[in-house]
Motif scaffolding. Structure first.
Motif, mmCIF file in Angstrom:
data_model
loop_
_atom_site.group_PDB
_atom_site.id
_atom_site.type_symbol
_atom_site.label_atom_id
_atom_site.label_comp_id
_atom_site.label_asym_id
_atom_site.label_seq_id
_atom_site.Cartn_x
_atom_site.Cartn_y
_atom_site.Cartn_z
ATOM 1 N N PRO A 49 30.634 37.956 9.857
ATOM 2 C CA PRO A 49 29.707 36.930 10.372
ATOM 3 C C PRO A 49 28.894 36.264 9.278
ATOM 4 N N GLU A 50 28.517 37.020 8.243
ATOM 5 C CA GLU A 50 27.731 36.426 7.157
ATOM 6 C C GLU A 50 28.536 35.352 6.424
ATOM 7 N N VAL A 51 29.809 35.650 6.133
ATOM 8 C CA VAL A 51 30.659 34.675 5.448
ATOM 9 C C VAL A 51 30.891 33.456 6.330
ATOM 10 N N GLU A 52 31.126 33.684 7.618
ATOM 11 C CA GLU A 52 31.305 32.561 8.542
ATOM 12 C C GLU A 52 30.072 31.665 8.567
ATOM 13 N N ALA A 53 28.895 32.278 8.583
ATOM 14 C CA ALA A 53 27.660 31.485 8.630
ATOM 15 C C ALA A 53 27.501 30.647 7.367
ATOM 16 N N VAL A 54 27.769 31.241 6.208
ATOM 17 C CA VAL A 54 27.634 30.499 4.954
ATOM 18 C C VAL A 54 28.597 29.314 4.927
ATOM 19 N N LEU A 55 29.841 29.541 5.298
ATOM 20 C CA LEU A 55 30.830 28.461 5.289
ATOM 21 C C LEU A 55 30.484 27.395 6.323
ATOM 22 N N TYR A 56 30.019 27.812 7.471
ATOM 23 C CA TYR A 56 29.664 26.839 8.508
ATOM 24 C C TYR A 56 28.557 25.903 8.041
ATOM 25 N N PHE A 57 27.493 26.476 7.518
ATOM 26 C CA PHE A 57 26.372 25.636 7.103
ATOM 27 C C PHE A 57 26.721 24.806 5.864
ATOM 28 N N ALA A 58 27.552 25.345 4.989
ATOM 29 C CA ALA A 58 27.960 24.570 3.815
ATOM 30 C C ALA A 58 28.785 23.357 4.236
ATOM 31 N N VAL A 59 29.768 23.568 5.112
ATOM 32 C CA VAL A 59 30.594 22.452 5.574
ATOM 33 C C VAL A 59 29.758 21.474 6.392
ATOM 34 N N SER A 60 28.860 21.992 7.225
ATOM 35 C CA SER A 60 27.999 21.103 8.019
ATOM 36 C C SER A 60 27.168 20.207 7.120
ATOM 37 N N GLU A 61 26.587 20.782 6.078
ATOM 38 C CA GLU A 61 25.771 19.983 5.158
ATOM 39 C C GLU A 61 26.641 18.979 4.410
ATOM 40 N N ALA A 62 27.838 19.404 4.028
ATOM 41 C CA ALA A 62 28.740 18.485 3.335
ATOM 42 C C ALA A 62 29.116 17.301 4.230
ATOM 43 N N LEU A 63 29.401 17.564 5.502
ATOM 44 C CA LEU A 63 29.754 16.478 6.418
ATOM 45 C C LEU A 63 28.557 15.574 6.694
ATOM 46 N N THR A 64 27.365 16.145 6.698
ATOM 47 C CA THR A 64 26.166 15.308 6.838
ATOM 48 C C THR A 64 26.044 14.338 5.678
ATOM 49 N N ASN A 65 26.311 14.820 4.468
ATOM 50 C CA ASN A 65 26.267 13.942 3.298
ATOM 51 C C ASN A 65 27.383 12.906 3.332
ATOM 52 N N VAL A 66 28.543 13.293 3.842
ATOM 53 C CA VAL A 66 29.632 12.327 3.985
ATOM 54 C C VAL A 66 29.218 11.212 4.935
ATOM 55 N N SER A 67 28.595 11.577 6.053
ATOM 56 C CA SER A 67 28.160 10.574 7.029
ATOM 57 C C SER A 67 27.117 9.633 6.446
ATOM 58 N N LYS A 68 26.195 10.166 5.657
ATOM 59 C CA LYS A 68 25.068 9.371 5.175
ATOM 60 C C LYS A 68 25.395 8.539 3.938
ATOM 61 N N HIS A 69 26.182 9.086 3.023
ATOM 62 C CA HIS A 69 26.249 8.470 1.701
ATOM 63 C C HIS A 69 27.649 8.069 1.233
ATOM 64 N N SER A 70 28.718 8.574 1.839
ATOM 65 C CA SER A 70 30.033 8.435 1.214
ATOM 66 C C SER A 70 30.656 7.050 1.395
ATOM 67 N N ARG A 71 30.360 6.387 2.538
ATOM 68 C CA ARG A 71 31.043 5.125 2.907
ATOM 69 C C ARG A 71 32.563 5.326 2.917
ATOM 70 N N ALA A 72 32.991 6.494 3.397
ATOM 71 C CA ALA A 72 34.412 6.832 3.428
ATOM 72 C C ALA A 72 35.042 6.379 4.736
ATOM 73 N N SER A 73 36.368 6.276 4.728
ATOM 74 C CA SER A 73 37.108 5.924 5.939
ATOM 75 C C SER A 73 37.745 7.149 6.582
ATOM 76 N N ARG A 74 37.884 8.225 5.827
ATOM 77 C CA ARG A 74 38.418 9.456 6.398
ATOM 78 C C ARG A 74 37.926 10.646 5.576
ATOM 79 N N CYS A 75 37.965 11.795 6.239
ATOM 80 C CA CYS A 75 37.485 13.034 5.607
ATOM 81 C C CYS A 75 38.325 14.187 6.148
ATOM 82 N N SER A 76 38.448 15.222 5.357
ATOM 83 C CA SER A 76 39.207 16.397 5.794
ATOM 84 C C SER A 76 38.476 17.667 5.383
#
Length: 404
Positions: free
Chosen positions: A311-338
């Motif tokens: 559960p600890e590893v899952e939580a770290v990965l979840y919040f890391a990916v969530s924060e990364a996707l938040t930055n993609v939404s705000k700053h990347s001006r990308a057309s796709r993400c994976s």
């Protein structure tokens, strides 16, 4: 006395195997090495063969360490395992670095040394048998009676064999420690690096907890608290109008009811930010897919794990990916993400990539979100790698240690 006998038998068993294993290991490794080097110009086939050579050499060093530890009762500290490369170019460079590394050639020298020591041991046994046989056949003259001569020669030969076995065994044990392990200086360097990593992880945990506390305080202060104050004021006005204006009081109560429901929604969002229920119930795949649906950029998610990590590893990965996707939404001006989550040899790796404008920075020079991401991953003993040149694309790799 017993320990000396055990060492003698262990040395004899080890030296008896040395000649056979030394010939096989050294011949196989030498053939793989030079065949791989010779095939490098042929469409890169040599690089693949060198990679196989490195993997085989690593396995042989491990087997030889275990053999020395079991037979001689010594503890051999293995060299530090470098992190796995994350790109094809880094993998190619890693192959050449490992092929010409000190560990590889020390292993080759150990195979050669065991070959020599084992050959000397078997040659000594063969010579001892010949000498005792010659004494039995009377080839040393008639100085003593045949039985007495055989006993005397046999005793001398046995003493020499025991001394030779002990000496070769001590040399073999020392060579295993020196050639298959790390030196004291390297061990001190490893300990210092480990202390540095632990201090870094501790600081990351402190910084991450502070960031999380500030986020919760901000969400409560800016979101839930004003709504609850508004609910209290609306209820107060409704109570004041209850007798004189029942319809107006009813409208105020409806408004307070709506505000209370919205406050409950805000509290649920805050609780979800602490630890989402879907992550605990259904794992990373479902939780990250839910996050991806709220990303402003179309995002694909692939989670390829044979089993759920802790559960600890899952939580770290979840919040890391969530924060990364938040930055993609705000700053990347990308057309796709994976998003891809895969299992490594001793870790779980999450890779978030987009085709945006790039220019992101992780660490203290980057934004608050990425700084918090790095702190959280460091607290778990993991590492964050960000490749975001100006103009893009951006690839964020998060690797968290995990024992499945």
């Amino acid at each position: 006395m017993r320990s000396r006998l055990l060492f003698l038998w262990a040395a004899a068993a080890d030296l008896a195997l040395d000649a056979i294993l030394g010939v096989v290991w050294f011949t196989v490794m030498w053939a793989l090495l030079w065949t791989g080097i010779g095939l490098i110009p042929l469409f890169g086939l040599g690089i693949g063969l060198l990679w196989v050579t490195v993997i085989v050499a690593r396995g042989l060093r491990f087997a030889e360490r275990r053999r020395a530890e079991v037979l001689y009762g010594v503890a051999i500290v293995p060299p530090v395992v470098r992190p796995a490369p994350t790109t094809f170019g880094a993998w190619i460079g890693r192959v050449f670095v490992d092929t010409f590394s000190a560990e590889f050639w020390k292993g080759m020298l150990h195979h050669l040394a065991t070959l020599v020591l084992g050959t000397v041991f078997w040659a000594a046994i063969t010579l001892a048998i010949d000498v005792v046989g010659a004494a039995a056949l009377g080839r040393f003259g008639a100085l003593l009676s045949a039985p007495a001569l055989v006993v005397l020669v046999g005793a001398v030969v046995l003493a020499v064999l025991i001394a030779l076995t002990v000496g070769l065994g001590l040399l073999d044990r020392q060579l295993a420690i020196v050639l298959l392990g790390t030196s004291e200086r390297a061990q001190r360097a490893q300990l210092e690096q480990r202390v540095d990593r632990l201090q870094d992880a501790r600081q990351g945990a402190v910084d991450s907890a502070d960031q999380e506390r500030r986020r919760i305080e901000r969400d409560l202060h800016d979101g839930v608290q004003p709504r609850l104050v508004s609910v209290a004021m609306t209820l107060g006005m409704a109570r004041a109008r209850f007798d004189s204006d029942p319809e107006g009081a009813r409208a105020l109560l409806d408004e307070a009811h709506q505000e209370a429901k919205e406050s409950i929604t805000d509290l649920r969002h805050i609780a979800r930010g602490i630890h989402p229920a879907v992550l605990a119930d259904r794992g990373l795949d479902a939780a990250l897919s839910a996050v991806a649906t709220h990303c402003a950029v179309p995002t694909s998610v692939r989670v390829d794990l044979p089993e759920r990590p802790s559960p600890e590893v899952e939580a770290v990965l979840y919040f890391a990916v969530s924060e990364a996707l938040t930055n993609v939404s705000k700053h990347s001006r990308a057309s796709r993400c994976s998003v891809e989550v895969t299992r490594g040899p001793s870790s779980v790796r999450a890779v978030v990539s987009d085709d945006g404008v790039g220019g992101a920075e992780a660490g203290r020079g980057g934004g608050v979100g990425l700084t918090g991401l790095v702190d959280r991953v460091r607290a778990a003993g993991g590492a964050v790698t960000l490749d975001s040149p100006a103009g893009g694309p951006t690839v964020l790799t998060v690797e968290v240690p995990c024992a499945f």
